[in-house]
Design a protein around this motif. Structure first.
Motif: not given
Length: 470
Positions: A81-102
């Motif tokens: 991702v590269r945006s104003a929040t990263t100072g226009f620097q390219t950074v890696a974005n990794v996110q691990n999620t788990t979910s369960i539902g009925l």
């Protein structure tokens, strides 16, 4: 008018003699019928078809109950991702999620579509039960035919053996008379020709006996030993009209066709109900958690849903028309089935009458042929008859005895064919000493659509294990 139970008293009269203990080693007709009922693979196949139809009721009933599902998910989102929040620097974005539902959903109202499906499934079960009875009749009639064909073949072999011995004696007599000049070589040759023909006929009769024994084995599940034949044919209704009246009330083919008409009538209503809206309620609940930190979300929803078709390319209208065509076809089939049963009853009665007349005539023929043969042979010893005259008279006697055997067998088979045409040639109506298959036992277990973990579901598992299906 004769009721099925009253008819049963007449039917079992013919079998009563069969069940009286004869020789310890002899198989009776009742034994053959019991063997056919207990060993028929065709009956087992159609019982499985009936159990399948029973399950259709359970599946239809499940449409009135809530549907509950679960879902679990483990995902990894990655990228840069590269945006104003990263100072226009390219950074890696990794996110691990788990979910369960009925999720749960239940139909509240569908203009009776589900209820009609249940009713149609029940009518199909009733139709399949009658089809099973029809197959049972076919199995038992085949056993009857096999039993009496063994009798025909056995007595024919005995007749041919006696004929061979008699012609052998005639040949010796002709040769002796030839030696003293009383007859010519032609007489000897005629006797030799008849002897060769007799040997050929005996060989054919022995082959037919082997074929009849094999049919008996397949039909009854056992090889025929000594057979004890009944002395009387089963008593039948006094007239064709009385037999037809019973058939119109009890014949499984007719009842099955009637149930099929009901199924198609219900399917028309189902097809029309499918064109109307459906109201259902749906609920969900679940949790989603970020594996990389402690962030999570929990929540759920409840919704009332209404839906209905607007345009489906003419499919729903086509289904209605198709259901109507199936209904009309089943009605026509019902009429054809009724006419066919009436015709079969009449034809069966005619065959009984023909066989009885033939038996009576052949008995007279045997008596006359025996007198003629004895006379011709006596005259031949005095030189008043030729060898050919003796052989011809003996052939007449042989043919008369063969006709008598066939007429007797045909009468028995035709009498049981009448019971078959009436729809009463079943284990229950004949009172066979067997563990009769209960078509409602499995239905009662699955009708409520039991779950695997319920008490009824566990009982069903035990039944399936007993059947060897698990």
């Amino acid at each position: 008018m004769m009721t099925p139970r009253a008819l049963l008293k007449h039917v079992t009269t013919g079998l009563a003699v069969v069940w009286i203990a004869a020789a310890a080693q002899a198989d009776t007709l009742a034994d053959a019928l019991v063997g056919a009922y207990n060993t028929s693979g065709l009956l087992e196949q159609n019982r499985a078809v009936l159990r399948s139809a029973d399950e259709s009721v359970a599946q239809s009933i499940s449409g009135l109950r809530p549907v509950l599902n679960w879902v679990a998910d483990l995902s990894r989102d990655f990228g840069t991702v590269r945006s104003a929040t990263t100072g226009f620097q390219t950074v890696a974005n990794v996110q691990n999620t788990t979910s369960i539902g009925l999720s749960a959903e239940i139909t509240l109202f569908d203009f009776g579509q589900t209820g009609l499906a249940i009713d149609a499934a029940k009518e199909s079960v009733l139709a399949t039960r009658q089809s099973l009875l029809s197959v049972e009749q076919q199995i038992l009639l085949r056993a009857v035919q096999a039993f009496f064909e063994v009798r025909r073949a056995t007595e024919t072999v005995s007749l041919r053996q006696n004929n061979l011995r008699l012609i052998t004696q005639e040949l010796r007599a002709a040769e002796d008379r030839f030696e003293v000049g009383e007859v010519t070589r032609t007489d000897v040759a005629l006797a030799q020709a008849r002897l060769a023909a007799s040997r050929s006929a005996l060989s054919a009769a022995q082959g037919n006996l082997v074929i009849a024994q094999e049919e008996y084995r397949v039909a009854t599940g056992r090889r025929p030993g000594a057979l004890s034949y009944p002395r009387t044919v089963p008593q039948l209704p006094p007239s064709v009209e009385a037999a037809r009246a019973v058939a119109m009330r009890t014949h499984p083919d007719l009842l099955s066709a009637q149930y099929v008409v009901s199924v198609n009538e219900l399917n028309i209503l189902r097809a029309k109900a499918a064109m109307k809206p459906k109201l259902s309620v749906q609920g969900t609940i679940g949790i989603t958690e970020n594996v990389d930190n402690d962030a999570f979300t929990r929540g759920g929803s409840v919704s009332l849903n209404a839906s209905g078709p607007i345009y489906q390319g003419g499919r729903l209208s086509s289904l209605v028309r198709q259901s109507m065509a199936n209904r009309d076809s089943s009605r026509a089939q019902l009429q054809l089935t009724q006419l066919g049963i009436e015709q079969n009853v009449a034809n069966a009665y005619v065959r009984v009458q023909v066989a009885r007349s033939s038996r009576s005539a052949s008995a007279d023929q045997v008596r006359a042929a025996q007198i003629a043969f004895d006379g011709v042979r006596e005259e031949a010893t005095l030189g008043a008859r030729t060898t050919l005259d003796v052989l011809d008279a003996e052939q007449e006697l042989l043919d008369a005895r063969a006709s008598q055997i066939s007429a007797s067998v045909d009468e028995y088979v035709a009498a049981y064919a009448v019971l078959f045409s009436m729809g009463v040639l079943t284990a229950d109506q004949l009172g066979l000493k067997v563990q009769q298959y209960d078509p409602s036992a499995y239905y009662n277990l699955v009708e409520g659509a039991p779950s695997k973990i319920s008490k009824q579901g566990r009982e069903l598992d035990r039944v399936l294990r007993a059947l060897g299906k698990e």
